[in-house]
Motif scaffolding. Sequence first.
Motif, short mmCIF file in Angstrom:
data_model
loop_
_atom_site.label_atom_id
_atom_site.label_comp_id
_atom_site.label_asym_id
_atom_site.label_seq_id
_atom_site.Cartn_x
_atom_site.Cartn_y
_atom_site.Cartn_z
N GLN A 134 10.45 -4.50 10.75
CA GLN A 134 10.56 -5.65 9.88
C GLN A 134 9.43 -6.63 10.20
N TYR A 135 8.79 -7.14 9.16
CA TYR A 135 7.69 -8.07 9.34
C TYR A 135 8.17 -9.48 9.03
N ASP A 136 8.01 -10.37 9.98
CA ASP A 136 8.40 -11.76 9.81
C ASP A 136 7.14 -12.61 9.69
N TYR A 137 7.18 -13.56 8.77
CA TYR A 137 6.03 -14.41 8.50
C TYR A 137 6.38 -15.87 8.74
N LEU A 138 5.48 -16.57 9.42
CA LEU A 138 5.66 -17.98 9.70
C LEU A 138 5.70 -18.77 8.39
N PRO A 139 6.71 -19.61 8.18
CA PRO A 139 6.76 -20.42 6.94
C PRO A 139 5.57 -21.37 6.89
N SER A 140 4.64 -21.12 5.99
CA SER A 140 3.43 -21.92 5.93
C SER A 140 2.83 -21.87 4.54
N LEU A 141 2.39 -23.02 4.06
CA LEU A 141 1.68 -23.07 2.78
C LEU A 141 0.29 -22.47 2.89
N ALA A 142 -0.30 -22.54 4.07
CA ALA A 142 -1.71 -22.21 4.21
C ALA A 142 -1.98 -20.84 4.81
N PHE A 143 -1.22 -20.46 5.84
CA PHE A 143 -1.54 -19.26 6.60
C PHE A 143 -0.52 -18.16 6.39
N HIS A 144 -0.97 -16.92 6.58
CA HIS A 144 -0.13 -15.77 6.28
C HIS A 144 -0.45 -14.63 7.24
N GLY A 145 0.57 -14.05 7.82
CA GLY A 145 0.38 -12.89 8.68
C GLY A 145 1.65 -12.61 9.46
N PRO A 146 1.90 -11.37 9.84
CA PRO A 146 3.12 -11.02 10.58
C PRO A 146 3.04 -11.52 12.03
N ASP A 147 4.19 -11.89 12.59
CA ASP A 147 4.17 -12.36 13.97
C ASP A 147 4.20 -11.22 14.96
N LYS A 148 4.48 -9.99 14.47
CA LYS A 148 4.43 -8.79 15.31
C LYS A 148 3.90 -7.63 14.48
N LEU A 149 3.24 -6.70 15.14
CA LEU A 149 2.75 -5.50 14.47
C LEU A 149 2.83 -4.34 15.46
N PHE A 150 3.91 -3.57 15.35
CA PHE A 150 4.14 -2.48 16.29
C PHE A 150 3.46 -1.20 15.81
N VAL A 151 2.72 -0.57 16.72
CA VAL A 151 2.07 0.71 16.45
C VAL A 151 2.43 1.68 17.57
#
Length: 768
Positions: free
Chosen positions: A408-425
């Motif tokens: 599951q990808y969680d994103y910081l609530p933000s008007l300006a920035f975007h990206g997952p807080d974790k990325l498992f490989v």
Amino acid sequence: MTDDKAMGCPAHAGAGGCPVSPQAAAFDPFAPAYLANPAEALKWSREQEPVFYSPQLGYWVVSRYDDVKAVFRDNVTFSPSIALERVVPPSAVAIETLKRYNYAMNRTLVNEDEPAHMERRRALMDHFLPANLAEHEDMIRRLTREKVDAFIDSGRADLVEAMFWEIPLTVALHFLGVPKEDMETLKEFSVAHTVNTWGKPTPDEQLKVADTVGRFWQFSGQVLDRMRRQPDGTGWMHYAIRKNAEIPDIVTDSYLHSMMMAIIVAGHETTSLASANALKLLLSNRLVWDRICKDPALIPNAVEECLRLDGSVVAWRRQATRECEISGVTIPKDAKLLIVSASANHDPRHFENGDFLDIYRDSAVEHLTFGYGSHQCMGKNFARLEMRIFIEELARRLPHMRLVEDQQYDYLPSLAFHGPDKLFVEWDPASNPERADASLAASSISFPVGAPSSKEIARSVRIAAIEDAAQGIKLLRLEDPDGLPLPAWTPGAHIDLVLGDFTRKYSLCGDPSASNYTVAVLREAEGRGGSAFVHTRLAPGMVVRMRGPKNYFRLGDAADQHVLIAGGIGITPIVAMADRLKALGRNYVVHYAGRARDHMAFVDRLVADHGASLVLHVSSEGRRADLASIIASASEGARIHACGPQRMLDELGRLCADLPEGRYTCEAFSSDEGLAQADDTGFAVELADSDLTLSVAAGQTLLQAVRAAGIDVPSDCEEGLCGSCEVRVLDGEIDHRDKVLSSAERAQGDRMMACCSRSAGARLRLAL
């Protein structure tokens, strides 16, 4: 539509308010769907309502490419002063908490109006120029290798935690000249500052965020004070401190403290999130990832395409300083705007198939993730450098890496920035390539700092077959190595084949609906070696590199009559044009001239397919082409397309000189005017959108000078043939040297090709 007054916009406060569509009324930039994919969430807006008022947010939202770029361009009408304004006004308790820390975050480069903004930017931008960023590459490479070394044998990692967060932060601190401090504290500070400015914290969260932001402000001030006591320190902040002493009215004390805090955030968080987005995107498209692993030269443009398709900067905010209009919609004075670059980057009006990942896309660098104009991100080339190194190291050392399924990808609530807080490989350590070849851990590829040129973008194609098309002419059939269809093309298009040390342009002459390509190559006795390479060294099964397709020689098929003239190997684009005109049922004639029939490609096919519309001019058979008669016999509204030897094109140019603009076009694969001439002189160029003035030296092109200043300008051929580097001229006389603009377009004096054309006087003013 609704006329609910409570849901109306402030532009029309009369009875019933301003109509707001259901989609606009429901727009929520903090909804999970928007945070996960803002471009998809605003697809309805790009298609139906490109400028709308959001009652929930209290902002006008702008979603299309041209509109977003226009707002970026005009930083007077659209002030950046609210760029750092809190989305949710702080509570009284939060304000008191910030006061305890003497929090006084003020203007930075992001939210400064003119003329103060550009005065400061000019004073402080030298460290960000491409030539000065290259020195950081070794450090970024070393840090990246240390992080990969730490997890490469584990078989699983969260790339955000393992490398994407800490490396950009360390690099940002090093760039500033700040010693590496408590990393976890800085991480907490940065997240809190982001939530405080661009997020939507609850009342309970506001107090905690305010306390952390206050401590961040206090910490930044302490670090700044220590740095002031080191007058010979290195790094951007030490440089700014010296500028503060030199020009205190421009680089002020309060500005230093604000920028100290802002750059710690901006210098690493956007790169961290962009890197996570890019790896998620590439690993979700396995074929793309595999190609990058096999061909790391694709990495620079892959980074641009990832920044376009899923960049870390979603939107910026502006405020209208006067009543104005955007895309036909009246924007009232003092209105707040959310300009969504993430949506603009998917706009099909600018990017064909804009929702799809295409690492060969030659317009990817035109994305707006870094903004545009005078407020374009100064650190953009730093971000590019870091992302390229991250991807190159991972692709080389862990090509078998894959995303952990069902995460599951969680994103910081933000008007300006975007990206997952974790990325498992995950991956199988037993299959790590360096276990078989230890040298892989230490090898690397260095890329030039700055935006990639489309000359650096090439795909691999396999030679499916080679056959004789005529005496001295080889027919090459090219296919995708993985069996995928090659991109669609239109008559007149060509490709560039990269053959050893040679790059040569060849017109496509097969069926545009086919999944493969066909080109015909004449063995040139007086050539520079490219045709000899094709005739003597290529064989079926070989894989070569290819750029394109591109089309500088488009078929204008809307005319009463079409006259197609080919000389020798110039038949290659003409045959595709003839096929297209026949399919459309148009009136056309093909004049094909050559020395002898056995030296002329496609004669039998042309006779079979276009016999009634074909005129052969074979010198050995006593039928030489009379170009004057051919032009004289054309109907008044005929369009003439020609390709062949330069001598033939020169004569046709003279014969068609008095025809209306657009009636005659010809194929040109080289510019005889040249990029530089012996009597060239230097000139000044004022970049109106960036508020900069540059000097272009006598031996330098305008394109080179602009790029050296960190301004991104697309380019392709860099010979004045394609028009990719066209820039708008606001003032000044132009020395045109391209083969793109017509005489009428040159006479207008409002555009030029940056790769070859120059100023005819001492100064030019451009819309850049």
